[in-house]
Design an enzyme around this catalytic site. Structure first.
Site, PDB file in Angstrom:
ATOM      1  N   GLU A   3       0.821  -1.330  -0.033  1.00  0.00           N
ATOM      2  CA  GLU A   3      -0.154  -0.071  -0.159  1.00  0.00           C
ATOM      3  C   GLU A   3       0.629   1.461  -0.095  1.00  0.00           C
ATOM      4  OE1 GLU A   3      -3.033  -1.011  -1.094  1.00  0.00           O
ATOM      5  OE2 GLU A   3      -4.175   0.210   0.735  1.00  0.00           O
ATOM      6  N   GLN A 118     -10.225  -4.950   4.493  1.00  0.00           N
ATOM      7  CA  GLN A 118     -11.313  -4.139   3.994  1.00  0.00           C
ATOM      8  C   GLN A 118     -12.388  -4.356   4.449  1.00  0.00           C
ATOM      9  OE1 GLN A 118     -11.354  -4.039  -0.330  1.00  0.00           O
ATOM     10  NE2 GLN A 118     -10.190  -2.005  -0.364  1.00  0.00           N
ATOM     11  N   ARG A 133     -14.443  -7.894   4.590  1.00  0.00           N
ATOM     12  CA  ARG A 133     -14.558  -8.169   3.126  1.00  0.00           C
ATOM     13  C   ARG A 133     -14.085  -9.635   3.126  1.00  0.00           C
ATOM     14  NH1 ARG A 133     -13.932  -4.826  -1.278  1.00  0.00           N
ATOM     15  NH2 ARG A 133     -15.370  -3.583  -0.254  1.00  0.00           N
ATOM     16  N   GLU A 134     -14.603 -10.489   2.164  1.00  0.00           N
ATOM     17  CA  GLU A 134     -14.303 -12.003   2.101  1.00  0.00           C
ATOM     18  C   GLU A 134     -13.773 -12.648   3.541  1.00  0.00           C
ATOM     19  OE1 GLU A 134     -12.396 -11.225  -2.375  1.00  0.00           O
ATOM     20  OE2 GLU A 134     -11.049 -10.958  -0.431  1.00  0.00           O
ATOM     21  N   LYS A 171     -15.197  -7.876  19.199  1.00  0.00           N
ATOM     22  CA  LYS A 171     -14.352  -9.198  19.604  1.00  0.00           C
ATOM     23  C   LYS A 171     -13.330  -9.006  20.125  1.00  0.00           C
ATOM     24  CE  LYS A 171     -13.146 -13.739  18.449  1.00  0.00           C
ATOM     25  NZ  LYS A 171     -12.951 -14.612  17.238  1.00  0.00           N
TER      26      LYS A 171
END
Length: 198
Positions: A3, A118, A133-134, A171
């Site tokens: 990134e 993400q 995400r996923e 969590k």
């Protein structure tokens, strides 16, 4: 990471320490004393705080680099960019395999592994575990999940706002869920007196 460059990451670290906005640091629009402070900061970091930045997205290489270097901690930025050579029926299964492997790596290397992920972006809603995400087994494998959340993320002119920000903890195996409340000023996060509210 894939990134940011090492220079960009060092600038991110420098901004809150030197109290100089990141936008000015990255463009080098600095006064002489600020530039001197930045050079002293870089020199100090190089000599005292080894920061190994590896531009790698293959899981096998991340694991071998970690086990050979024995770091204090590992940050994977970010998990959805990690690739694994083995074939899987779906991307969700691949992410689940990567998540489980990073969990095992943390135990083997005796260090915390932070995996940035993400989220599904849904307007005007507080993030939830199901937004990973996923996600596959991400929430199941993680010891702790943190969501930075700014209700007033952008104003009407589409500019980023400073102000209150919550760190949601949906969590946490050791302490249970909770929320940190604080103030975000685009270069640092200050926690309010109430440390954690469950």
């Amino acid at each position: 990471t894939l990134e940011m460059t090492k220079e960009q990451l060092m600038m991110k670290y420098a901004s809150p320490v030197l109290n100089i906005p990141y936008t000015r640091l990255k463009s080098y629009r600095l006064e002489q004393h600020e530039f001197d402070s930045l050079m002293n900061y870089f020199d100090y970091m190089d000599k005292n705080i080894p920061l190994d930045i590896i531009f790698e997205n293959r899981l096998e290489n991340i694991i071998s680099e970690t086990l050979s270097r024995k770091p204090a901690y590992v940050i994977v930025d970010y998990l959805q960019l990690v690739k694994q050579g083995k074939s899987h029926q779906s991307r969700e299964q691949e992410v689940a395999f990567i998540s489980k492997s990073l969990k095992e790596l943390s135990i083997k290397a005796s260090c915390p592994v932070f995996a940035l992920s993400q989220l599904k972006r849904i307007e005007d809603r507080i993030p939830q575990l199901s937004d990973l995400r996923e996600s596959g087994s991400l929430e199941q494998d993680a010891d702790t999940v943190l969501f930075p959340h700014r209700p007033s993320y952008k104003n009407s002119s589409n500019s980023y706002e400073q102000g209150n920000m919550d760190i949601l903890v949906p969590k946490c195996r050791s302490a249970g869920p909770g929320t940190f409340y604080g103030y975000f000023d685009l270069q640092s996060f200050t926690i309010y007196n109430e440390k954690i509210i469950t």
